[in-house]
Write a protein that holds these residues in place. Structure first.
Motif, PDB file in Angstrom:
ATOM      1  N   LEU A 152       0.854  -1.179   0.000  1.00  0.00           N
ATOM      2  CA  LEU A 152       0.000   0.000   0.000  1.00  0.00           C
ATOM      3  C   LEU A 152       0.896   1.236   0.000  1.00  0.00           C
ATOM      4  N   ILE A 153       0.709   2.103  -0.979  1.00  0.00           N
ATOM      5  CA  ILE A 153       1.433   3.378  -1.018  1.00  0.00           C
ATOM      6  C   ILE A 153       0.470   4.471  -0.575  1.00  0.00           C
ATOM      7  N   ILE A 154       0.809   5.121   0.533  1.00  0.00           N
ATOM      8  CA  ILE A 154       0.001   6.206   1.095  1.00  0.00           C
ATOM      9  C   ILE A 154       0.718   7.519   0.804  1.00  0.00           C
ATOM     10  N   GLY A 163       3.071  10.109 -11.202  1.00  0.00           N
ATOM     11  CA  GLY A 163       3.998   9.122 -11.743  1.00  0.00           C
ATOM     12  C   GLY A 163       3.781   7.754 -11.126  1.00  0.00           C
ATOM     13  N   THR A 164       3.588   7.722  -9.804  1.00  0.00           N
ATOM     14  CA  THR A 164       3.346   6.461  -9.113  1.00  0.00           C
ATOM     15  C   THR A 164       2.068   5.806  -9.611  1.00  0.00           C
ATOM     16  N   ALA A 165       1.026   6.605  -9.820  1.00  0.00           N
ATOM     17  CA  ALA A 165      -0.242   6.079 -10.336  1.00  0.00           C
ATOM     18  C   ALA A 165      -0.051   5.449 -11.706  1.00  0.00           C
ATOM     19  N   GLU A 166       0.690   6.123 -12.576  1.00  0.00           N
ATOM     20  CA  GLU A 166       0.927   5.585 -13.926  1.00  0.00           C
ATOM     21  C   GLU A 166       1.721   4.300 -13.879  1.00  0.00           C
ATOM     22  N   ILE A 167       2.759   4.274 -13.049  1.00  0.00           N
ATOM     23  CA  ILE A 167       3.648   3.111 -12.986  1.00  0.00           C
ATOM     24  C   ILE A 167       2.904   1.861 -12.549  1.00  0.00           C
ATOM     25  N   PHE A 168       2.024   1.988 -11.568  1.00  0.00           N
ATOM     26  CA  PHE A 168       1.357   0.805 -11.010  1.00  0.00           C
ATOM     27  C   PHE A 168      -0.077   0.619 -11.515  1.00  0.00           C
ATOM     28  N   GLN A 169      -0.435   1.334 -12.575  1.00  0.00           N
ATOM     29  CA  GLN A 169      -1.760   1.164 -13.163  1.00  0.00           C
ATOM     30  C   GLN A 169      -1.975  -0.304 -13.531  1.00  0.00           C
ATOM     31  N   GLY A 170      -3.005  -0.914 -12.968  1.00  0.00           N
ATOM     32  CA  GLY A 170      -3.317  -2.295 -13.304  1.00  0.00           C
ATOM     33  C   GLY A 170      -2.493  -3.341 -12.577  1.00  0.00           C
ATOM     34  N   ASN A 171      -1.624  -2.924 -11.673  1.00  0.00           N
ATOM     35  CA  ASN A 171      -0.801  -3.863 -10.901  1.00  0.00           C
ATOM     36  C   ASN A 171      -1.525  -4.178  -9.594  1.00  0.00           C
ATOM     37  N   SER A 173      -0.712  -5.986  -7.184  1.00  0.00           N
ATOM     38  CA  SER A 173       0.149  -6.179  -6.010  1.00  0.00           C
ATOM     39  C   SER A 173       0.447  -4.871  -5.287  1.00  0.00           C
ATOM     40  N   VAL A 174       0.131  -3.736  -5.927  1.00  0.00           N
ATOM     41  CA  VAL A 174       0.385  -2.420  -5.336  1.00  0.00           C
ATOM     42  C   VAL A 174      -0.893  -1.591  -5.412  1.00  0.00           C
ATOM     43  N   PHE A 175      -1.332  -1.079  -4.254  1.00  0.00           N
ATOM     44  CA  PHE A 175      -2.494  -0.197  -4.206  1.00  0.00           C
ATOM     45  C   PHE A 175      -1.998   1.218  -3.957  1.00  0.00           C
ATOM     46  N   THR A 176      -2.346   2.136  -4.858  1.00  0.00           N
ATOM     47  CA  THR A 176      -1.886   3.524  -4.746  1.00  0.00           C
ATOM     48  C   THR A 176      -3.012   4.409  -4.234  1.00  0.00           C
ATOM     49  N   PHE A 177      -2.739   5.108  -3.138  1.00  0.00           N
ATOM     50  CA  PHE A 177      -3.697   6.020  -2.514  1.00  0.00           C
ATOM     51  C   PHE A 177      -3.066   7.392  -2.415  1.00  0.00           C
ATOM     52  N   SER A 178      -3.709   8.390  -3.005  1.00  0.00           N
ATOM     53  CA  SER A 178      -3.163   9.749  -3.015  1.00  0.00           C
ATOM     54  C   SER A 178      -4.208  10.755  -2.568  1.00  0.00           C
ATOM     55  N   ASP A 193      -5.334   4.151  -7.582  1.00  0.00           N
ATOM     56  CA  ASP A 193      -6.385   3.222  -7.182  1.00  0.00           C
ATOM     57  C   ASP A 193      -7.433   3.934  -6.331  1.00  0.00           C
ATOM     58  N   LEU A 194      -6.979   4.929  -5.561  1.00  0.00           N
ATOM     59  CA  LEU A 194      -7.911   5.795  -4.830  1.00  0.00           C
ATOM     60  C   LEU A 194      -7.315   7.192  -4.749  1.00  0.00           C
ATOM     61  N   ASP A 195      -8.079   8.171  -5.209  1.00  0.00           N
ATOM     62  CA  ASP A 195      -7.676   9.573  -5.147  1.00  0.00           C
ATOM     63  C   ASP A 195      -8.688  10.355  -4.322  1.00  0.00           C
ATOM     64  N   ILE A 196      -8.185  11.200  -3.436  1.00  0.00           N
ATOM     65  CA  ILE A 196      -9.025  12.152  -2.698  1.00  0.00           C
ATOM     66  C   ILE A 196      -8.482  13.543  -3.007  1.00  0.00           C
TER      67      ILE A 196
END
Length: 299
Positions: A152-154, A163-171, A173-178, A193-196
Motif C-alpha cells: 500500500l502506497i500512502i 507518476g506512481t499512479a501511472e507506474i502501477f496502473q493495473g498492478n 500487487s500495489v495499491f496507490t492512494f493519493s 487506485d484511490l484519489d481524494i
C-alpha cells in the motif's frame, strides 16, 4: 532508534533559484541530532543504486538518456532542474536509500529517507524535480525479492502522485492512494487506485477526518504486508506551492494517524519526506522533524 537514509549529495548545489528547496536536506539531519530525536548511528549513507531495480520501473530508453545526460531539451525542461551527472547520482542514491531503508524496516518496523518522495517520475520520463520514482522502485524490489506480496502506497503530499499512479496502473500487487489539492499541480491528474482531491483552503479537521476514515478501511480491504508513506509537509497553510490550510499540529497528527495504524496492524513502513516549500525554512524543518517525533513516540 530507526534507520535514516542520508547522503551529503542530497543537498547537491544548484543554480540560484533552485537552492532553497535543497536547504532542508542539510538542516533536517542537524535538527534531528540537535533535538535528540536521532543519533548519528541511526543514519546510513546509501550507495549508488544498481540499474536492475530501476529498469523494473523505468524504461531502458529513459534510463539510458538520464545516465548519458542525453535527454532532449523538452524532456529536460519538464524535470525543472538543470540536468547534470551530480543530479543523476543524487537520484540514484535516493532510490538506493529507499530500497535499503525498506529492507531495514522489515526488522525495525519503520525507516526514513531524508529525501525521496519523487512521485512525479513516470516510467518513461521525469517531471517536477523528480527523475526516478524512489518508492515505486523500492516497492517493486520488495515484491521481486518476495519480501512483500501486497503493498500500500500512502501519498499524503499536497500534489498527486501522478507518476506512481501511472507506474502501477493495473498492478494488483500495489495499491496507490493519493490525497492532494484539487487545483494543485499536476493539473491533469492520473488515476490512482484511490484519489481524494481536497478543495482549496481545506483545514485540519476535514483533512484528518478523511484520512482517519479511509486508511483503516484500505488496510482491512487490501491487507498490505508493507506500506510506503510519502509525508510531504506542503499541506501547510504557509506553503508556497500548496493551496491547503493545514497547521503544523495538524500535519503532525496526520503522521500519527499513519504510524498508529502501521503499529496497530504490525505493518512495516518506509517514509520518504516529499515536498515542503514554506517561505520560512524553520517551518519546513519543524514540520519534517515532527514526522520523526511522531514515529519515535509510537514505534
Amino acid at each position: 532508534m530507526f534507520p535514516i537514509a542520508y547522503h551529503p549529495i542530497y543537498k547537491h548545489p544548484l543554480p540560484e533559484g533552485h537552492r532553497f528547496p535543497m536547504l532542508k536536506y542539510e538542516l533536517l539531519p542537524q535538527q534531528l541530532l540537535h533535538e535528540g530525536i536521532a543519533e548519528a548511528s541511526d543514519f546510513f549513507e546509501p550507495e549508488i543504486c544498481k540499474i536492475e531495480p530501476i529498469l523494473n520501473i523505468h524504461t531502458e530508453e529513459y534510463v539510458n538518456h538520464l545516465l548519458n545526460l542525453s535527454l532532449n531539451p523538452r524532456s529536460a525542461r519538464k524535470i525543472g532542474f538543470p540536468l547534470s551527472a551530480a543530479l543523476v547520482e543524487r537520484e540514484l542514491r535516493i532510490a538506493e536509500g529507499t530500497i535499503v531503508g525498506a529492507q531495514k524496516a522489515l526488522t525495525t518496523k519503520v525507516s526514513f529517507n531524508i529525501a525521496g518522495g519523487t512521485h512525479h517520475a513516470y516510467s518513461t520520463h521525469g517531471e517536477a524535480f523528480c527523475l526516478l520514482n524512489d518508492q515505486a522502485i523500492a516497492a517493486q524490489f520488495l515484491l521481486d525479492k518476495k519480501f512483500a506480496t501486497k503493498i500500500l502506497i500512502i501519498d499524503l503530499d499536497v500534489h498527486q502522485g501522478n507518476g506512481t499512479a501511472e507506474i502501477f496502473q493495473g498492478n494488483s500487487s500495489v495499491f496507490t492512494f493519493s490525497t492532494h489539492g484539487k487545483t494543485n499541480y499536476p493539473f491533469k491528474k492520473e488515476k490512482s487506485d484511490l484519489d481524494i482531491a481536497f478543495e482549496n483552503n481545506t483545514t485540519d479537521d476535514a483533512f484528518l477526518t478523511i484520512i482517519q476514515s479511509i486508511i483503516p478501511k484500505l488496510i482491512n480491504e487490501q491487507k498490505p504486508d508493507f506500506i510506503f508513506y510519502l509525508a510531504g509537509v506542503d499541506i501547510l497553510e504557509s506553503d508556497k506551492l500548496g493551496k491547503l490550510s493545514c497547521s503544523i499540529d495538524g500535519c503532525k497528527k496526520r503522521d500519527e494517524i499513519v504510524f498508529n495504524l502501521c503499529s496497530q496492524f504490525q505493518i512495516p513502513v518506509q517514509v520518504s519526506m516529499g515536498g515542503g516549500y514554506s517561505p520560512d525554512i524553520k517551518t519546513i524543518i519543524d514540520a519534517h522533524a515532527n514526522t520523526y517525533k511522531a514515529a519515535k513516540s509510537i514505534f
